[in-house]
Design an enzyme around this catalytic site. Structure first.
Site, mmCIF file in Angstrom:
data_model
loop_
_atom_site.group_PDB
_atom_site.id
_atom_site.type_symbol
_atom_site.label_atom_id
_atom_site.label_comp_id
_atom_site.label_asym_id
_atom_site.label_seq_id
_atom_site.Cartn_x
_atom_site.Cartn_y
_atom_site.Cartn_z
ATOM 1 N N ALA A 181 22.005 59.685 55.875
ATOM 2 C CA ALA A 181 22.534 59.510 57.233
ATOM 3 C C ALA A 181 23.033 60.841 57.792
ATOM 4 O O ALA A 181 22.818 61.172 58.963
ATOM 5 C CB ALA A 181 23.662 58.482 57.229
ATOM 6 N N ASP A 182 23.715 61.609 56.954
ATOM 7 C CA ASP A 182 24.230 62.910 57.369
ATOM 8 C C ASP A 182 23.116 63.891 57.704
ATOM 9 O O ASP A 182 23.332 64.843 58.459
ATOM 10 C CB ASP A 182 25.092 63.520 56.250
ATOM 11 C CG ASP A 182 26.566 63.186 56.410
ATOM 12 O OD1 ASP A 182 27.003 62.976 57.549
ATOM 13 O OD2 ASP A 182 27.270 63.132 55.392
ATOM 14 N N MET A 183 21.938 63.708 57.130
ATOM 15 C CA MET A 183 20.860 64.673 57.322
ATOM 16 C C MET A 183 19.806 64.200 58.305
ATOM 17 O O MET A 183 19.012 65.010 58.809
ATOM 18 C CB MET A 183 20.229 65.010 55.971
ATOM 19 C CG MET A 183 21.244 65.510 54.966
ATOM 20 S SD MET A 183 20.531 66.278 53.512
ATOM 21 C CE MET A 183 20.015 67.849 54.169
#
Length: 412
Positions: A181-183
């Site tokens: 999700a962060d990437m």
């Protein structure tokens, strides 16, 4: 690198942690001048305090000296200029205005409402620079959402449904090891930013680009019709194999595992030939795709029995001779040392600004190749506030007296 696609563009980077800094890292790798604004009162980007660290003695779990740098920052800070500015200080407003006045892009990943409280929100910035592209990366969208709290990668994975798309049917949720999700959100943020820059070239007007981590990841979950699978009785979680694509999945061999992808008739029949079971090609259970799906468990068990006592190399040789897509399941440390991705600079060495290349540690490159432009990194991560003089004096024209005054008042 003046021959990079975003050369001449200036990005004011207000981000911290991973999602935002990865977006600005990509913009820097594409040639933009990225000015990273860090709070001197808190020690700058939170990534600066992520273990492990690199220094004179190499890698360590704790910081040993002042010039030790976090591996996270060594990776995410490349090709960026670092300036310090405490945006909570009232005098910072004028400095921030000077930074954005001639910039092309602002990227921020604050929680909803913070930029307005600090006086650095889109509406404020647009009044200073109507052509600015202002990109927000947040957990649930720039306006937040009902009950939206802090957006950590695992929280977003949980809410997106992705945790229940992998793993065995009778297991609990599975968290992706990669902070997906962060990437993922930064990739959409870069797409949105570059698209808005192109539009601004025609209209002269900037705009607010709003990307949510939850929306980005859930949109990919929706790319696979899991709700349709459920409606027709197909299992959503199938573990190491995918029955609806049989033969397809991860299979154990004598000395490791391999991935097999053979959903078409040609590939599936190639698997049977590789196994020395060509007679099964005309078997009513395996002749067509629908028949193989109906008998997926039997087919996968036949392949497992064939693989389990053979080395991976032997199995792969037999499959590839028949034109079947298959590969060894590699350890991450082996994958990032693949000569192909190293040659294409999709993975590059980690470099400390003072001590040079750090052993054989790997960092992300820019995984895009251009025929008439370059992408990549040629400068190591900066120390906190390393470019205060270059930006405030050289770019904004502040005098020595002004800089001393701002420093004395803890503005920078």
């Amino acid at each position: 690198m003046t021959d990079q696609p975003l050369a001449g563009r200036t990005v004011i980077d207000l981000t911290t942690a991973l999602a935002g800094p990865y977006a600005t890292l990509l913009l820097a790798g594409l040639g933009a001048t990225v000015i990273k604004v860090e709070n001197p009162a808190t020690g700058g980007d939170s990534s600066r305090d992520n273990a492990p660290y690199v220094g004179r003695s190499g890698l360590s779990l704790t910081r040993q000296a002042d010039d030790d740098m976090s591996v996270s920052m060594l990776v995410r800070g490349r090709n960026k200029l670092s300036v310090t500015l405490d945006l909570k200080n009232p005098r910072a407003q004028a400095v921030f205005a000077d930074l954005v006045r001639d910039a092309d892009v602002v990227v921020e990943n604050y929680s909803p409402g913070v930029t307005r409280r600090l006086g650095i929100d889109y509406e404020t910035v647009r009044r200073i620079n109507p052509g600015i592209v202002y990109t927000s990366i947040s957990g649930f969208g720039a306006q937040g959402g009902p009950g939206s709290g802090k957006a950590m990668d695992s929280i977003i994975q949980a809410l997106s449904g992705v945790m229940l798309t992998a793993g065995e049917p009778d297991e609990g949720p599975v968290r992706f090891g990669l902070p997906v999700a962060d990437m993922l959100a930064p990739l959409f943020a870069v797409i949105g930013t570059v698209s808005a820059l192109l539009q601004a070239e025609h209209t002269g007007e900037g705009q607010h680009v709003d990307v949510s981590m939850l929306g980005a990841l859930t949109s990919l979950v929706a790319c696979e019709p899991f709700d349709a699978f459920e409606a027709v009785g197909l299992p959503l979680r199938t573990g190491s194999t995918v029955p609806r694509l049989a033969p397809f999945g991860i299979l154990p061999a004598a000395d490791g595992h391999l991935a097999l992808c053979a959903p078409t008739d040609a590939f599936a029949h190639g698997v049977l030939r590789a196994m020395g079971r060509a007679e099964l090609i005309d078997d009513d259970r395996f002749r067509s795709r629908d028949q193989r799906v109906a008998h997926a468990d039997e087919l996968h068990e036949l392949i497992r029995l064939w693989c389990r006592d053979r080395p991976v190399a032997e199995v792969l040789h037999a499959l590839t001779e028949q034109g079947v897509p298959a590969a060894r399941v590699r350890e991450p440390r082996d994958a990032v040392r693949d000569p192909l991705v190293r040659e294409r600079e999709e993975v590059v060495p980690v470099t400390h600004p003072r001590y040079g290349q750090v052993g054989d540690l790997a960092a992300t490159g820019v995984p895009i190749r251009f025929s008439s432009a370059r992408a990549g990194f040629d400068r190591p991560a900066p120390a906190l506030g390393e470019h205060n003089d270059a930006v405030y004096r050289g770019r904004l024209g502040y005098s020595e007296e002004q800089l001393c005054e701002l420093a004395a008042e803890a503005v920078i």
